[in-house]
Design a protein around this motif. Structure first.
Motif, mmCIF file in Angstrom:
data_model
loop_
_atom_site.group_PDB
_atom_site.id
_atom_site.type_symbol
_atom_site.label_atom_id
_atom_site.label_comp_id
_atom_site.label_asym_id
_atom_site.label_seq_id
_atom_site.Cartn_x
_atom_site.Cartn_y
_atom_site.Cartn_z
ATOM 1 N N PHE A 37 5.067 75.542 62.925
ATOM 2 C CA PHE A 37 6.494 75.503 62.929
ATOM 3 C C PHE A 37 6.868 77.114 63.082
ATOM 4 O O PHE A 37 7.685 77.334 63.886
ATOM 5 N N SER A 38 6.320 77.504 62.187
ATOM 6 C CA SER A 38 6.504 79.189 61.937
ATOM 7 C C SER A 38 6.094 79.887 63.196
ATOM 8 O O SER A 38 6.815 80.830 63.489
ATOM 9 N N LEU A 39 4.961 79.732 63.681
ATOM 10 C CA LEU A 39 4.410 80.339 64.610
ATOM 11 C C LEU A 39 5.209 80.348 65.978
ATOM 12 O O LEU A 39 5.599 81.035 66.671
ATOM 13 N N VAL A 40 5.835 79.071 66.079
ATOM 14 C CA VAL A 40 6.633 78.758 67.316
ATOM 15 C C VAL A 40 7.913 79.324 67.477
ATOM 16 O O VAL A 40 8.272 79.885 68.165
ATOM 17 N N ALA A 41 8.316 79.199 66.234
ATOM 18 C CA ALA A 41 10.068 79.670 65.902
ATOM 19 C C ALA A 41 9.859 81.177 65.893
ATOM 20 O O ALA A 41 10.731 81.973 66.350
ATOM 21 N N HIS A 42 8.685 82.027 65.442
ATOM 22 C CA HIS A 42 8.862 83.287 65.300
ATOM 23 C C HIS A 42 8.642 84.109 66.438
ATOM 24 O O HIS A 42 9.489 84.695 67.072
ATOM 25 N N ARG A 43 7.381 83.649 67.363
ATOM 26 C CA ARG A 43 7.205 84.424 68.488
ATOM 27 C C ARG A 43 6.738 83.480 69.728
ATOM 28 O O ARG A 43 6.686 83.995 70.631
ATOM 29 N N GLY A 44 6.214 82.307 69.312
ATOM 30 C CA GLY A 44 5.570 81.520 70.282
ATOM 31 C C GLY A 44 6.578 81.164 71.199
ATOM 32 O O GLY A 44 6.594 81.062 72.459
ATOM 33 N N GLY A 45 7.632 80.368 70.978
ATOM 34 C CA GLY A 45 8.775 80.256 71.571
ATOM 35 C C GLY A 45 8.654 78.695 72.222
ATOM 36 O O GLY A 45 7.778 77.999 72.331
ATOM 37 N N TYR A 106 2.537 70.639 73.861
ATOM 38 C CA TYR A 106 2.904 72.452 73.532
ATOM 39 C C TYR A 106 1.670 72.732 74.367
ATOM 40 O O TYR A 106 1.916 73.854 74.934
ATOM 41 N N THR A 107 0.471 72.326 74.045
ATOM 42 C CA THR A 107 -0.681 73.088 74.848
ATOM 43 C C THR A 107 -0.597 72.912 76.395
ATOM 44 O O THR A 107 -0.866 74.142 77.035
ATOM 45 N N ASP A 126 -0.797 85.044 72.046
ATOM 46 C CA ASP A 126 -1.460 84.875 71.002
ATOM 47 C C ASP A 126 -0.851 84.011 69.967
ATOM 48 O O ASP A 126 -1.489 82.984 69.448
ATOM 49 N N PHE A 127 0.288 83.935 69.843
ATOM 50 C CA PHE A 127 1.079 83.178 68.914
ATOM 51 C C PHE A 127 1.160 81.573 69.488
ATOM 52 O O PHE A 127 0.979 80.782 68.735
ATOM 53 N N ARG A 128 1.316 81.462 70.780
ATOM 54 C CA ARG A 128 1.052 80.002 71.282
ATOM 55 C C ARG A 128 -0.217 79.398 71.193
ATOM 56 O O ARG A 128 -0.270 78.335 70.918
ATOM 57 N N LEU A 129 -1.289 80.352 71.364
ATOM 58 C CA LEU A 129 -2.792 79.868 71.151
ATOM 59 C C LEU A 129 -2.845 79.604 69.581
ATOM 60 O O LEU A 129 -3.574 78.416 69.513
ATOM 61 N N ALA A 130 -2.511 80.344 68.835
ATOM 62 C CA ALA A 130 -2.582 79.873 67.422
ATOM 63 C C ALA A 130 -1.711 78.927 66.906
ATOM 64 O O ALA A 130 -1.996 78.048 66.150
ATOM 65 N N ALA A 131 -0.414 78.728 67.651
ATOM 66 C CA ALA A 131 0.302 77.394 67.289
ATOM 67 C C ALA A 131 -0.440 76.115 67.654
ATOM 68 O O ALA A 131 -0.252 75.245 67.161
ATOM 69 N N SER A 132 -0.971 76.152 69.058
ATOM 70 C CA SER A 132 -1.837 75.108 69.445
ATOM 71 C C SER A 132 -2.963 74.817 68.500
ATOM 72 O O SER A 132 -3.192 73.580 68.356
ATOM 73 N N VAL A 133 -3.649 75.788 68.150
ATOM 74 C CA VAL A 133 -4.983 75.501 67.105
ATOM 75 C C VAL A 133 -4.361 74.838 65.878
ATOM 76 O O VAL A 133 -4.786 73.645 65.442
ATOM 77 N N PHE A 134 -3.269 75.326 65.182
ATOM 78 C CA PHE A 134 -2.748 74.911 64.097
ATOM 79 C C PHE A 134 -2.287 73.267 64.297
ATOM 80 O O PHE A 134 -2.099 72.456 63.538
#
Length: 307
Positions: A37-45, A106-107, A126-134
């Motif tokens: 949630f944090s990765l998407v809300a912060h920079r992933g979008g 999301y992926t 990078d944030f979106r890739l990390a969000a997909s992993v988590f």
């Protein structure tokens, strides 16, 4: 007035709620959910219906997981007027389905290996890739809880922890997918036969939700008839109804006399009634298979109303 240092039933805090394998899985759910949630809300979008669904699914699962861990750790679940075992089993299965769907969506819609143009840039990628992993790890954490709490043969467990109970959640989830496709310009109102199919989907979904609600609320013992017998009868009727829909819907959507056997060339991608009809067809057969499996497993369980 005097008091004792130890409560009569043991400590107020239940350390096993966070140190057991199931408790560890729930803590990981909170950690992975918060990270996603944090990765998407912060920079992933995120954007559109797809992004909103993903954020809503992750937020809902995180909130309920926090409630479950809190109630287990403080033993407050004993004060709630519901069957805690049924509630946690049903929620774990629902969260597994929601997080799996959100991870895939999301992926597919937001993650790519190439850097998007500015102002997003490589940092957003990078944030979106990390969000997909988590998001994938979050799904695995919920699936692990389902695997750990699922009833084994011969084990006395809550109904929702059995294969039949877990299948009820999957059936309701698949029905929601069908409803989503139906309202998305599927032209189901053209024929009485397709309207019958919609009635089948609605009736079976409503009955499934009632079964789940009765189990979670712990009200299965006052029905005047054995709950397991009612579940078997309902599952048998639902399988027959879905069988009729599995025959009728494809005929009135894809037979040349009533519909289009192939996707029209001029049908716009993303808003084509033929696509919605195909989705309904596929998931009608999926739910038919689920009800058939449910019927087979329902013959092998014996319900214990006290759980």
């Amino acid at each position: 007035m005097g008091s004792t240092m130890e409560p009569p039933g043991g400590g107020y805090l239940h350390l096993g709620a966070v140190t057991s394998p199931v408790g560890t899985a729930r803590l990981l759910q909170l950690a992975f959910g918060c990270a996603t949630f944090s990765l998407v809300a912060h920079r992933g979008g995120f954007a559109g219906v797809q992004g909103t669904f993903c954020m809503a699914a992750w937020g809902f699962c995180f909130a309920l997981s926090g409630l479950v861990v809190t109630c287990e750790f403080t033993r407050l679940h004993g004060c709630l007027r519901l069957s805690w075992g049924n509630f946690t089993a049903a929620f774990a299965m629902l969260a597994t389905l929601l997080t799996a769907t959100a991870a895939v969506i999301y992926t597919l819609y937001f993650t790519q290996l190439q850097c998007p143009p500015e102002p997003l840039g490589c940092t957003t990628r990078d944030f979106r890739l990390a969000a997909s992993v988590f998001a994938g790890l979050l799904f695995l954490a919920y699936a692990t809880e389902v695997a750990l709490t699922r009833a084994r043969p011969g084990q006395v467990a809550s109904y929702m922890a059995t294969v039949s109970g877990l299948l009820k959640i999957v059936q309701a989830f698949v029905a929601c997918i069908i409803f989503g496709a139906l309202v998305y310009d599927s032209h189901y109102g053209r024929y009485v036969a397709t309207q019958w199919c919609v009635a089948v989907y609605s009736l079976c979904f409503l009955a499934t939700v009632i079964v789940v609600a009765l189990s979670v609320m712990g009200h299965t013992g006052g029905l005047g008839c054995p709950f397991d017998r009612l579940v078997v009868v309902y599952t048998f009727v639902a399988a027959l109804l879905y069988l009729s829909a599995a025959v009728i819907w494809p005929v009135f959507c894809f037979d040349p006399k009533y519909g289009e056997p192939r996707r029209p060339a001029d049908c716009p991608r993303g808003s084509c009634p033929w696509d919605s009809q195909l989705v309904v067809t596929i998931f009608t057969y999926v739910n038919l298979l689920l009800y058939a499996i449910d019927l087979a497993y329902s013959q092998r369980i014996r319900f214990v109303p006290a759980l």
